[in-house]
Design an enzyme around this catalytic site. Structure first.
Site, PDB file in Angstrom:
ATOM      1  N   ARG A  96      84.208  97.399  32.710  1.00 33.55           N
ATOM      2  CA  ARG A  96      83.658  98.163  33.507  1.00 33.55           C
ATOM      3  C   ARG A  96      84.374  97.724  34.379  1.00 33.55           C
ATOM      4  NH1 ARG A  96      81.651 102.991  32.044  1.00 33.55           N
ATOM      5  NH2 ARG A  96      81.235 102.190  29.795  1.00 33.55           N
ATOM      6  N   ASP A 120      96.865 107.566  37.490  1.00 36.71           N
ATOM      7  CA  ASP A 120      95.663 107.407  37.422  1.00 36.71           C
ATOM      8  C   ASP A 120      95.909 107.595  35.752  1.00 36.71           C
ATOM      9  OD1 ASP A 120      92.834 107.228  36.354  1.00 36.71           O
ATOM     10  OD2 ASP A 120      91.942 108.413  37.419  1.00 36.71           O
ATOM     11  N   TYR A 135      78.558  86.026  47.927  1.00 38.07           N
ATOM     12  CA  TYR A 135      79.141  87.262  48.076  1.00 38.07           C
ATOM     13  C   TYR A 135      80.754  86.699  48.330  1.00 38.07           C
ATOM     14  CZ  TYR A 135      76.964  91.042  49.891  1.00 38.07           C
ATOM     15  OH  TYR A 135      76.394  92.743  49.575  1.00 38.07           O
ATOM     16  N   THR A 172      90.867 102.123  34.344  1.00 36.12           N
ATOM     17  CA  THR A 172      89.938 101.181  34.637  1.00 36.12           C
ATOM     18  C   THR A 172      90.366 100.283  33.720  1.00 36.12           C
ATOM     19  OG1 THR A 172      89.586 102.348  32.877  1.00 36.12           O
ATOM     20  CG2 THR A 172      88.287 103.269  34.592  1.00 36.12           C
ATOM     21  N   GLU A 179      82.852  88.927  50.337  1.00 38.90           N
ATOM     22  CA  GLU A 179      83.763  89.738  51.404  1.00 38.90           C
ATOM     23  C   GLU A 179      84.982  89.822  52.491  1.00 38.90           C
ATOM     24  OE1 GLU A 179      80.921  91.529  54.377  1.00 38.90           O
ATOM     25  OE2 GLU A 179      79.945  92.930  52.304  1.00 38.90           O
ATOM     26  N   LYS A 223      88.795 100.418  29.210  1.00 40.77           N
ATOM     27  CA  LYS A 223      89.168 101.484  27.859  1.00 40.77           C
ATOM     28  C   LYS A 223      89.367 100.750  27.146  1.00 40.77           C
ATOM     29  CE  LYS A 223      87.847 105.385  31.306  1.00 40.77           C
ATOM     30  NZ  LYS A 223      88.414 106.756  31.884  1.00 40.77           N
TER      31      LYS A 223
HETATM   32  C1  LIG Z   1      86.725 106.922  33.095  1.00 41.22           C
HETATM   33  C2  LIG Z   1      88.447 107.677  33.824  1.00 41.22           C
HETATM   34  C3  LIG Z   1      88.421 107.815  35.540  1.00 41.22           C
HETATM   35  C4  LIG Z   1      86.938 107.088  36.168  1.00 41.22           C
HETATM   36  O1  LIG Z   1      86.065 105.872  35.481  1.00 41.22           O
HETATM   37  P1  LIG Z   1      84.606 105.387  35.736  1.00 41.22           P
HETATM   38  O2  LIG Z   1      84.970 103.888  35.481  1.00 41.22           O
HETATM   39  O3  LIG Z   1      84.359 105.767  34.940  1.00 41.22           O
HETATM   40  O4  LIG Z   1      84.477 105.715  36.881  1.00 41.22           O
HETATM   41  C5  LIG Z   1      88.840 108.148  35.952  1.00 41.22           C
HETATM   42  N1  LIG Z   1      90.365 108.583  36.328  1.00 41.22           N
HETATM   43  C6  LIG Z   1      90.510 108.485  35.178  1.00 41.22           C
HETATM   44  C7  LIG Z   1      91.822 109.788  34.470  1.00 41.22           C
HETATM   45  C8  LIG Z   1      89.224 109.009  33.423  1.00 41.22           C
HETATM   46  O5  LIG Z   1      89.585 108.331  32.574  1.00 41.22           O
END
Ligand SMILES: *Cc1c(COP(=O)(O)O)cnc(C)c1O
Length: 424
Positions: free
Chosen positions: A228, A193, A47, A219, A49, A222
């Site tokens: 993840r 994002d 933990y 993220t 936090e 990807k």
């Molecule tokens: C994949 C994605 C997310 C979310 O990611 P998670 O890890 O699945 O919550 C947010 N914004 C965009 C543009 C994405 O492609």
């Protein structure tokens, strides 16, 4: 050693599935062994936090060093002034940013979900569309590309407090500089994002959002090819987010708001085992090998798009700048749903996807989204992309022909048999 046979047999079955097929889901990738080893480590027991040096628990000396390594590597990778590596996912990163910057009921302006946007950018089924007032911009019908003049008009009409750019299915680069001008005209915060293209952005293959956007989320699993997870970053030019009122010390003020929006705002204890794996992935992303990888991802995507066009498919916006593309299947008389299913039977994994101005529901769709990050990690190059498109076309041209499906599947399984998941 593994007493829980039930679950470990399933994990082995999934490993075989990943090994034997062609993975074209644009948001997926294969993490390296050392990324996975860090994730499966004793750090999961801890933990922690709070932030390094400011924890609510004892015994954090070592996880502090882990998290500092992750933070410093990430800063170097994106030339960021400030980062937070604790968000459990991309959606969590966006939730924290919105909690830090907005009040319930505030207007946000995001990229239309049905044109390739993400649920967390204002969808009515997501917190972002329930807590805030969502408005949207999209692509033009003729070009299938964003027209920034139109975004400017929409922004001045809707007066959003936050403008969100970035998408899950948009194959073109973004004009962050123009968007920042639009945000400034409206005293709005600009959030990029970059969940999908972050690996390509890190290596300078696509434009740099950190130079123009107030806040950047991503993220890590990807194109960045880590575990993840999610991250939040701010670039060095961060100034004047709240209507040009406080010229100095903004990044510090905003970073404190963001840190507390992650914890205690939206999360409890950070996943230090995942943060260790993020540190490993950022370290990998800093290498020349990763540069070669990202260059190959884009080369492969361009060849794949051309191969689809040559076979009579409509690739949205007629091509791609990044790792992904959206294909309108209406010219082939097959829905996204049917295509996904037919390809799955041949061990080719894609996802059905709405195309801009789609006339079908999100459960059926007229399109599919494909990407090259995972195939490129397996070592596939340009020539291989043509072979992949040949297979896809064979299946989609004969979706009910079991014999063709089985032949394609057998050829793919044989081709992939000796290819490691993580080759380059
Ligand atoms: C994949 C994605 C997310 C979310 O990611 P998670 O890890 O699945 O919550 C947010 N914004 C965009 C543009 C994405 O492609």
């Amino acid at each position: 050693m593994n007493a829980d046979q039930e679950i470990f047999e399933l994990i082995e079955a999934e490993r075989k599935r990943q090994q034997s097929g062609l993975e074209l889901i644009a948001s997926e990738n294969f993490a390296s062994d050392q990324v996975m080893r860090a994730m499966g480590s004793v750090l999961t027991n801890k933990y922690a936090e709070g932030l390094p040096g400011k924890r609510y628990y004892g015994g954090c000396e070592i996880v502090d060093r882990v998290e500092d390594l992750a933070r410093n590597r990430l800063k170097t990778l994106f030339n960021a002034e400030w980062v937070n590596v604790q968000p459990h996912s991309g959606a969590q990163a966006n939730a924290a940013v919105m909690l830090a910057c907005l009040n319930p009921g505030d207007t946000i302006l995001g990229f239309d979900l049905s044109h390739g946007g993400h649920l967390t950018h204002g969808s009515p089924v997501n917190f972002s569309g329930k807590l805030y007032k969502p408005t949207f911009y999209g692509v033009e019908k003729d070009t299938e590309i964003i027209d920034y003049d139109r975004v400017e008009k929409t922004a001045s009409k809707e007066k959003p407090k936050m403008i969100i750019c970035g998408a899950s299915a948009y194959s073109r680069d973004w004009d962050y500089e123009r968007l920042r001008k639009i945000a400034d005209e409206n005293n709005a915060i600009l959030l990029a994002d970059i969940s999908h293209p972050s690996g390509l952005i890190a290596k300078g293959i696509l434009k740099d959002p950190l130079a123009h956007c107030h806040i950047v989320t991503s993220t890590t699993h990807k194109t960045l090819r880590g575990p993840r997870g999610g991250i939040i970053m701010m670039g060095s030019d961060f100034e004047n987010p709240f209507g040009h009122k406080t010229p100095k010390g903004q990044i510090k003020m905003m970073s404190q708001l963001l840190d507390s929006a992650v914890f205690p705002g939206t999360q409890g204890g950070p996943l230090e085992h995942v943060i260790a794996a993020k540190a490993v992935a950022f370290g990998e992303a800093l290498t020349d090998e990763f540069m070669h990888y990202t260059v190959q991802v884009v080369k492969n995507a361009k060849v794949m798009a051309t191969a689809f066009v040559e076979k009579g498919y409509h690739v949205i916006s007629n091509g791609t700048d990044n790792h992904s593309m959206l294909i309108d299947l209406r010219s082939k008389n097959i829905t996204g749903k049917a295509a996904e299913k037919a390809l799955e039977l041949a061990d080719v994994t894609v996802n059905k996807n709405m195309v801009p101005f789609d006339d079908k529901s999100p459960f059926v769709t007229s399109g599919m989204r494909v990407g090259t990050p995972a195939l490129t990690t397996r070592g596939l190059v340009e020539e291989d992309m043509k072979r992949v498109v040949d297979y896809i076309d064979k299946v989609l041209s004969n979706p009910d022909n079991e014999q063709i499906t089985n032949t394609v599947k057998a050829e793919i399984n044989d081709w992939m048999k000796d290819k490691p998941l993580f080759a380059q």
